[in-house]
Design a protein around this motif. Structure first.
Motif, PDB file in Angstrom:
ATOM      1  N   LEU A  49       1.119  -1.105   0.419  1.00 47.04           N
ATOM      2  CA  LEU A  49       0.321  -0.296   0.287  1.00 47.04           C
ATOM      3  C   LEU A  49      -0.135   1.202   0.173  1.00 47.04           C
ATOM      4  O   LEU A  49       1.447   1.142   0.699  1.00 47.04           O
ATOM      5  CB  LEU A  49      -1.001   0.016   1.415  1.00 47.04           C
ATOM      6  N   ALA A  50       0.580   1.836  -0.961  1.00 49.08           N
ATOM      7  CA  ALA A  50       0.994   3.792  -1.109  1.00 49.08           C
ATOM      8  C   ALA A  50       0.436   4.272  -1.080  1.00 49.08           C
ATOM      9  O   ALA A  50      -0.220   4.203  -1.385  1.00 49.08           O
ATOM     10  CB  ALA A  50       1.560   3.709  -2.692  1.00 49.08           C
ATOM     11  N   LEU A  51       1.442   5.036   0.063  1.00 48.06           N
ATOM     12  CA  LEU A  51       0.307   6.589   0.739  1.00 48.06           C
ATOM     13  C   LEU A  51       1.081   7.686  -0.023  1.00 48.06           C
ATOM     14  O   LEU A  51       2.554   7.542   1.095  1.00 48.06           O
ATOM     15  CB  LEU A  51       0.411   6.558   2.366  1.00 48.06           C
ATOM     16  N   ASP A  52       0.122   8.692   0.151  1.00 46.51           N
ATOM     17  CA  ASP A  52       1.070  10.464   0.336  1.00 46.51           C
ATOM     18  C   ASP A  52       0.350  11.251   0.897  1.00 46.51           C
ATOM     19  O   ASP A  52      -0.700  11.248   0.529  1.00 46.51           O
ATOM     20  CB  ASP A  52       0.887  10.716  -0.979  1.00 46.51           C
ATOM     21  N   GLU A  53       0.754  11.059   2.441  1.00 50.11           N
ATOM     22  CA  GLU A  53       0.551  12.544   3.615  1.00 50.11           C
ATOM     23  C   GLU A  53       0.286  13.801   2.716  1.00 50.11           C
ATOM     24  O   GLU A  53      -0.326  14.433   3.376  1.00 50.11           O
ATOM     25  CB  GLU A  53       0.302  11.814   4.688  1.00 50.11           C
ATOM     26  N   SER A  54       1.755  13.788   1.804  1.00 53.57           N
ATOM     27  CA  SER A  54       2.051  15.519   1.538  1.00 53.57           C
ATOM     28  C   SER A  54       1.200  15.689   0.855  1.00 53.57           C
ATOM     29  O   SER A  54       0.614  17.028   0.983  1.00 53.57           O
ATOM     30  CB  SER A  54       3.723  15.437   1.118  1.00 53.57           C
ATOM     31  N   ASN A  55       0.169  15.168   0.140  1.00 46.30           N
ATOM     32  CA  ASN A  55       0.106  15.902  -1.316  1.00 46.30           C
ATOM     33  C   ASN A  55      -1.212  14.865  -1.398  1.00 46.30           C
ATOM     34  O   ASN A  55      -2.321  15.127  -2.457  1.00 46.30           O
ATOM     35  CB  ASN A  55       1.360  15.568  -2.408  1.00 46.30           C
TER      36      ASN A  55
END
Length: 166
Positions: free
Chosen positions: A140-146
């Protein structure tokens, strides 16, 4: 569900917070920092949810290098199940997005481990990632910045996918 723990490496706290959210949705109470992961931990659990942020040129978070990766490389992984999640920055580091997951995956794959929870790259915007194998993220890839607005939906879908296999 067999004995399951969530292991994370986090520098800024983002991956730790995501680990807590994933653990909560799985009903798992054991959450361990990668710096504290050892052979006893490996022997005491059946299932592992492994999380890392990505740093530098696609490197794992530092706590993984303090021994956790070596425990996986040298341990008996037979009969155990692994799922991987990672956090990255698709805008600032689109050329190495969530690549830290790739190093964990490669270690597990080299040992013939049972790795579950691959995720389609559809809906993600990035240039390149060492965490993409056969057109899918190894976890699972997550991007809390964008893309924090997509995190809950992505976690929910992933948890539902892996839960039956844990």
């Amino acid at each position: 569900m067999k004995r399951t723990c969530v292991v994370f490496g986090s520098t800024t706290g983002t991956c730790e917070e995501l680990a807590s959210r994933i653990a909560s949705k799985l009903g798992v109470s054991d959450i361990i920092n990668a710096a504290d992961f050892n052979a006893d931990t490996l022997n005491n659990y059946d299932n592992f949810i492994l999380g890392t942020s990505t740093w530098g040129a696609g490197d794992l978070q530092d706590d993984w290098y303090s021994g956790a990766l070596d425990v996986l490389k040298n341990g008996n992984l037979g009969g155990k199940t692994f799922a991987i999640f990672g956090c990255g920055d698709c805008d600032g580091y689109g050329d190495t997005f969530c690549s830290g997951m790739g190093e964990i995956y490669q270690t597990l794959d080299d040992k013939g481990a049972n790795v579950i929870g691959q995720v389609s790259t559809d809906g993600y915007t990035f240039d390149s990632s060492a965490a993409v194998v056969d057109g899918q993220f190894v976890g699972l890839a997550l991007d809390e910045s964008n893309e924090s607005d997509k995190t809950d939906e992505r976690i929910d879908a992933w948890v539902e996918k892996i839960k039956p296999e844990l």
